[in-house]
Each structure stands twice: as C-alpha cells, then as structure tokens.
Design an enzyme around this catalytic site. Structure first.
Site, PDB file in Angstrom:
ATOM      1  N   LYS A   3       4.312  11.488   5.286  1.00 17.43           N
ATOM      2  CA  LYS A   3       2.907  11.901   5.417  1.00 17.43           C
ATOM      3  C   LYS A   3       2.848  13.309   5.986  1.00 17.43           C
ATOM      4  O   LYS A   3       3.657  13.647   6.855  1.00 17.43           O
ATOM      5  CB  LYS A   3       2.140  10.933   6.325  1.00 17.43           C
TER       6      LYS A   3
ATOM      7  N   LYS B 141      10.330   7.215   1.979  1.00 17.96           N
ATOM      8  CA  LYS B 141      10.028   7.290   0.550  1.00 17.96           C
ATOM      9  C   LYS B 141       9.031   8.387   0.235  1.00 17.96           C
ATOM     10  O   LYS B 141       8.216   8.785   1.063  1.00 17.96           O
ATOM     11  CB  LYS B 141       9.482   5.954   0.033  1.00 17.96           C
TER      12      LYS B 141
ATOM     13  N   ASP C 180       5.692   9.342  -1.853  1.00 15.93           N
ATOM     14  CA  ASP C 180       4.534   8.555  -2.249  1.00 15.93           C
ATOM     15  C   ASP C 180       4.323   8.691  -3.747  1.00 15.93           C
ATOM     16  O   ASP C 180       5.007   9.456  -4.436  1.00 15.93           O
ATOM     17  CB  ASP C 180       3.290   8.957  -1.473  1.00 15.93           C
ATOM     18  N   GLU C 181       3.333   7.943  -4.259  1.00 20.01           N
ATOM     19  CA  GLU C 181       3.216   7.810  -5.715  1.00 20.01           C
ATOM     20  C   GLU C 181       2.903   9.112  -6.427  1.00 20.01           C
ATOM     21  O   GLU C 181       3.285   9.308  -7.581  1.00 20.01           O
ATOM     22  CB  GLU C 181       2.148   6.751  -6.059  1.00 20.01           C
TER      23      GLU C 181
ATOM     24  N   HIS D 103       6.694   1.793  -7.298  1.00 21.74           N
ATOM     25  CA  HIS D 103       5.403   1.882  -6.619  1.00 21.74           C
ATOM     26  C   HIS D 103       4.338   1.413  -7.606  1.00 21.74           C
ATOM     27  O   HIS D 103       4.306   1.851  -8.745  1.00 21.74           O
ATOM     28  CB  HIS D 103       5.130   3.325  -6.187  1.00 21.74           C
TER      29      HIS D 103
ATOM     30  N   LYS E 296      -4.111  -2.431   5.139  1.00 21.01           N
ATOM     31  CA  LYS E 296      -5.386  -1.874   4.692  1.00 21.01           C
ATOM     32  C   LYS E 296      -5.687  -2.176   3.237  1.00 21.01           C
ATOM     33  O   LYS E 296      -6.800  -1.894   2.763  1.00 21.01           O
ATOM     34  CB  LYS E 296      -5.389  -0.350   4.899  1.00 21.01           C
TER      35      LYS E 296
END
Length: 494
Positions: free
Chosen positions: A185, A211, A213-214, A303, A343
């Site tokens: 992030k 990892k 992210d997509e 993912h 979430k």
C-alpha cells in the site's frame, strides 16, 4: 400466457414440424430423468417473468444452454439429439421467496448435461454453454448459477492446481499455521525503489509473503521490470536476514499472453517462487498460466478482481462457490476466497462452503453451507484460500476459527498502517498468529478466550499492543447480500 416465447400463428402438429413449441415439449423437461454419474449437473436460481411457468423456464434454460433455439429445427435429427439435450429434471421453490416475503418467487432448477457436450479440460468451453446466451434470455427476470457437480470423468481431464497446498508448504518449509501476507500500500503510485522498501520491511518483520495488488501492472510511475527487480532484491535480503523462505506475488497480468509469459519468465529468472494473475484475464489465459506454472515449478496466485460484478447478488449472476470450482479445475494454487470478518462480502456459512470446495479431496453436499452436490475432486490438488481485505491482528482468533490453518491471511493496511512502521506491523501480526495457534494447540477455546490470549501476548510485544489499541474496535458488521437459503426443518424424535 404460459408459453416462454410469445408467438402467433399456426403451431406445429408434431415435435419436428416447423414452428414454435414450448421448451418442455421439445424434451428439455424430463422430471423422471435420473442423472448419470458422468453428467455435469448445474443448479440455477430462476426468477421467471410473469406468466412463465417454472418448469417451462427451467426447460428453456436447459435448452438454451445446450442444443435448443427459439423454433423447431429439423437438423436436430442429424444428431444424437435425445442424448445431447440438457434435461431439467427437478424444480423446487426457493425458501423465503414469493408471497408474504420481500422477494418475488424464485425457483431452484436442476439441469443435467451429457458429458459429450463439453470439450475435455476447457473452462472456456464449459462456461460458454452453462453461462452463455441464456443469462440474457427475456422470459427470465433473473438467473443465477448457484452450484455445479463436476463428474469425476470430466474433472480428470483438467490439470488442477499447479503446485497444491502440500507441495507449497514443503517448498516454503512452513507448517502448522496459516501463512501471513500483505498487499503493498498504496497499491498505485510508488516508485520501484520505494515499493521494494515496503516489501522488505514487511518480510523482515515476519510475514511470509507480500503481494502486488490487482491493478499494479506496468504504469508510467513504475515499469513492471523495475518492480520485479526491487521486489526480488527485497525478498532475498529479507530471507537472508531471517533465515526463512520468503516470497512476493509478482503480478504478471498484462495485455497479451506474450507479455504475461515474458514477465513470468523474468520472475522465474530472478528466483521468485510465486507469480500472480488477475481473474479478469479470462479463463483461457488462466489455464495457460497454470500450465506454465506447472512446467516451471511456480506457485500461481489468482486475485479475484472483478468477481463482485456477478457473484455478489443472490438473484442474478454466478455464485463464487462455482468460480472456486472452476478455478480449482483450471489450476490456480491460491485464490482470494473471503474473510468473514473483513471489509468485503462474506457470510460465514457461504465462506465455509467455498473453503471446503477449495481444500477438501471430497466435498459432501451441505445445504447449510450452500453446497447442493457431493463433489469428488478425483485426486486434483488442493487450492490455498486467501483471506484479505480489512483484517487486523485483533481479529486473529476469529480468522483462525473461521478459516483454519490452510489459508493465507493478508494484512495490507493492518501491516503498513501500523503507527510504529511496517516492520512493527508485520511483527504484530506474526506474534498474534503464533500466540493464537499456540493457545489453540494447548486446548484453549480461542473463539471465546482469543481476546485475552492476544492481550497477554501484547504485554511483551509493544507492536501488538499498539495494533490492538488502534484497531481493536474496528469491525465491518454489515448484512451479507449473498447468504444460504437453507431452512432447517424440525423432525419428530422417538
């Protein structure tokens, strides 16, 4: 009007006279049919338009997903049409729908397909029939594919997971606990060097994986090759510092298969143990990458980017338990499969059914978990479910209870957002996990006593104490939109 298709004019006198007849009269409704062991079976949730009988709607779905069209065609007689017609053989009312509820009447339709209708080992061909044109069929207000039974004879034509849970644990030398990960992030905007720094800090602090992210591929702010180089430098340095096997899911998703193969080969040259793809690349590309991963001894992470557009709503689309089955056949090793407490969408019973589908050698029918059929996986390797999205150290006892130990727990914000830094965030998660697993192994009821277990561990681990202080009360308690329809019935006991 009870016809699925509204027509005027003369109707045919017999089955093969030119004209339009009901789908059930064409042979697509066979309530006396007993499915064969080799049949592919699909369970659809059907919401018919007003005036359309549920059996006719089921027959229409069977016809339009196999051999039928809107009118009689004599060329059916040039084929083994009686065998090749899909057969709707059972229609049940969906509980808690219809009169007296907030939901219009829906039906579960069971449809059997002859094995010869499908190309061996092809998810693309399987889905072209099962979820092809029929989902846009006007006589249906909505249609959802709830579950499927894949016969052993068909499952054996697929490769299955490239690596599998057992071999992955052997390669990583990690046993007896969930694996720990995090998503870098912010997922967009970092330079290659700063991105690699985040990866190093998280792995050095105690995580097993970090990892991509997509949506991080190869953008102006960070070319894919730069990211791969800095990430693998971080992996190697963290492995040397900790003495543990580490990894980073390098996302090889790209515009073409040639680009993806190039990126995957470069990841292999750099010594990566794992590469990543997105669900949006499509079924053919997923199977192609799974074959590459098997040939190259590489773990393949998927993912599930984009799935919520068609899996989340109960009335129309495809259940994620079906996507899980297709992806196990296709050959991925990891797939994001829900957290329950995070979430993202995740009813506990639905998630349990999905995890069982991915991890068990044989999945028995279990209506309370949304599983309508017994599924024998014919020796295909097992898929490691990945839990990610809004989870933190304070939920560790819940995650272990709900999801078990053959899973990857990914704490992105719950690692990188730690007030003492990324390494501290990773350390907090590692200590929370190991304390929870030790307590479970010692017979502690971690569901009820988990918070106390974490508080005791936090007394000697300041990063965990800080994590609990800042996130302890963070929850995502919203009503799930995708829940099971199982209604237990009281029975008399003697």
């Amino acid at each position: 009007m009870s016809n699925v298709i509204a027509v005027t004019g003369q109707k045919p006198r017999s089955r093969y006279d030119a004209g339009v007849i009901k789908y059930r009269e064409m042979g697509y409704w066979q309530p006396d049919y007993t499915p064969k062991d080799t049949d592919v079976i699909a369970l659809f949730r059907i919401t018919p338009q007003e005036g359309v009988e549920p059996e006719e709607a089921a027959a229409a779905v069977a016809g339009e997903s196999s051999t039928a069209t809107w009118t009689v065609v004599w060329t059916d007689r040039l084929t083994a049409c009686d065998a090749y017609r899909a057969k709707a053989y059972q229609v049940d009312r969906v509980p808690n729908t219809g009169v007296g509820t907030r939901t219009e009447q829906q039906y579960f339709a069971y449809i059997a397909y002859d094995l010869d209708l499908f190309e061996p080992g092809s998810i693309a061909n399987l889905t072209a029939s099962i979820i092809g044109n029929v989902f846009g069929f006007k006589p249906l207000k909505a249609l959802r594919l709830e579950d499927m039974r894949i016969p052993v004879a068909y499952a054996k034509t697929f490769q299955g997971p490239a690596t599998g849970i057992v071999v992955e644990r052997e390669r990583l030398d990690k046993f007896g606990r969930p694996l720990l990960g995090a998503t870098t992030k912010p997922k967009l905007g970092l330079s290659g060097r700063n991105y690699g720094r985040v990866v190093y800090e998280a792995l050095k602090g105690g995580l097993d994986f970090v990892k991509d992210d997509e949506n991080i591929n190869s953008q102006p702010f960070m070319h894919w090759r730069d990211r791969f180089l800095f990430c693998m430098e971080a992996v190697n340095r963290a492995s040397a510092a900790t003495g543990e096997v580490k990894g980073h899911y390098l996302n090889v998703t790209a515009a073409t298969m040639e680009d993806m193969y190039e990126r995957a080969e470069f990841a292999k040259e750099l010594g990566s143990v794992i590469v990543m793809i997105d669900l949006v690349i499509g079924y053919t590309a997923i199977q192609s990458m799974a074959k590459w991963a098997r040939r190259n001894d590489m773990i393949l992470h998927l993912h599930r980017a984009g799935h919520g557009t068609y899996t989340r709503q109960k009335s129309h689309g495809v259940s994620f338990r079906v996507i899980g089955k297709w992806m196990r056949l296709a050959g991925v090793d990891h797939i994001h499969a829900g957290t329950v407490v995070g979430k993202l969408e995740g009813d506990p019973a639905v998630i349990a059914g999905i995890y069982d589908t991915l991890r068990e050698a044989h999945t028995p029918a279990n209506l309370s978990h949304g599983l309508f059929f017994d599924q024998d996986w014919a020796g295909l390797r097992k898929v490691m479910p990945v839990a990610s999205g809004g989870i933190h150290a304070g939920q560790m006892h819940q995650l272990v209870t709900y999801l078990g130990e053959d899973t990857v727990l990914q704490f992105g914000g719950g690692t990188i957002g730690h007030p003492q830094g990324i390494q501290a965030g990773a350390q907090a998660n590692r200590v929370a996990l190991e304390a929870t697993i030790q307590a479970r192994n010692e017979g502690v009821d971690i569901w009820n006593e988990g918070p106390q277990v974490l508080q005791r561990a936090a007394k000697w681990c300041s990063p965990l104490r800080a994590a609990l202080d800042i996130w302890r009360d963070v929850t995502f308690d919203y009503t799930s939109t995708d829940t099971v329809d199982f209604v237990p019935t009281a029975t008399a006991t003697g």
